[in-house]
Motif scaffolding. Structure first.
Motif, short mmCIF file in Angstrom:
data_model
loop_
_atom_site.label_atom_id
_atom_site.label_comp_id
_atom_site.label_asym_id
_atom_site.label_seq_id
_atom_site.Cartn_x
_atom_site.Cartn_y
_atom_site.Cartn_z
N SER A 17 0.84 -1.21 0.00
CA SER A 17 0.00 0.00 0.00
C SER A 17 0.87 1.25 0.00
O SER A 17 2.01 1.23 0.48
N ARG A 66 -9.37 -0.89 -5.35
CA ARG A 66 -8.03 -0.91 -4.77
C ARG A 66 -7.56 0.48 -4.35
O ARG A 66 -6.57 0.62 -3.63
N HIS A 83 -4.16 0.35 -2.35
CA HIS A 83 -3.94 -0.96 -1.73
C HIS A 83 -3.75 -2.01 -2.84
O HIS A 83 -4.04 -1.76 -4.01
N SER A 84 -3.27 -3.17 -2.43
CA SER A 84 -3.11 -4.30 -3.36
C SER A 84 -2.42 -3.87 -4.64
O SER A 84 -2.86 -4.18 -5.75
#
Length: 120
Positions: A17, A66, A83-84
């Motif tokens: 992240s 995401r 994120h991800s």
């Protein structure tokens, strides 16, 4: 003179992240839509996400689920929480803001860009 200053880029492993920030400063009457764009090597600059002054958001299909865009109007700052992260998210990320410098005049301003690199 209006400036947009980005921060928060860096190197992260896939699945990790990052949070990007962009602060606007200078002589401003109002800030309308704020957003993030990115440009990977050899590719055109593309939209990542935008947010209106009232908080309505828009996301590119490639980042939906995401990424979250938010803003703090009191701080003239827009954020991009990612994120991800995937290697294909690697790019220079640019902040963009539609800023009214007077009640009748608005311009689109760009930040200098911040590098995001996602390693596999």
């Amino acid at each position: 003179q209006v400036q947009l200053v980005e921060s928060g880029g860096g190197l992260v492993q896939a699945g990790g992240s990052l949070r990007l920030s962009c602060a606007a400063s200078g002589s401003m009457f109002s800030i309308n839509t704020m957003g993030w764009y990115r440009q990977a090597p050899g590719k055109q600059r593309e939209l990542v996400a935008t947010i209106t002054r009232g908080g309505s958001t828009n996301y590119a299909d490639s980042v939906k689920g995401r990424v979250t865009i938010s803003r703090d109007n009191a701080k003239n700052t827009v954020y991009l929480q990612m994120h991800s992260l995937k290697p294909e998210d690697t790019a220079v990320y640019y902040c963009n803001s539609d800023i009214q410098t007077t009640a009748w005049t608005a311009y689109a301003y760009w930040g200098q860009g911040t590098q995001v690199t996602v390693s596999s």
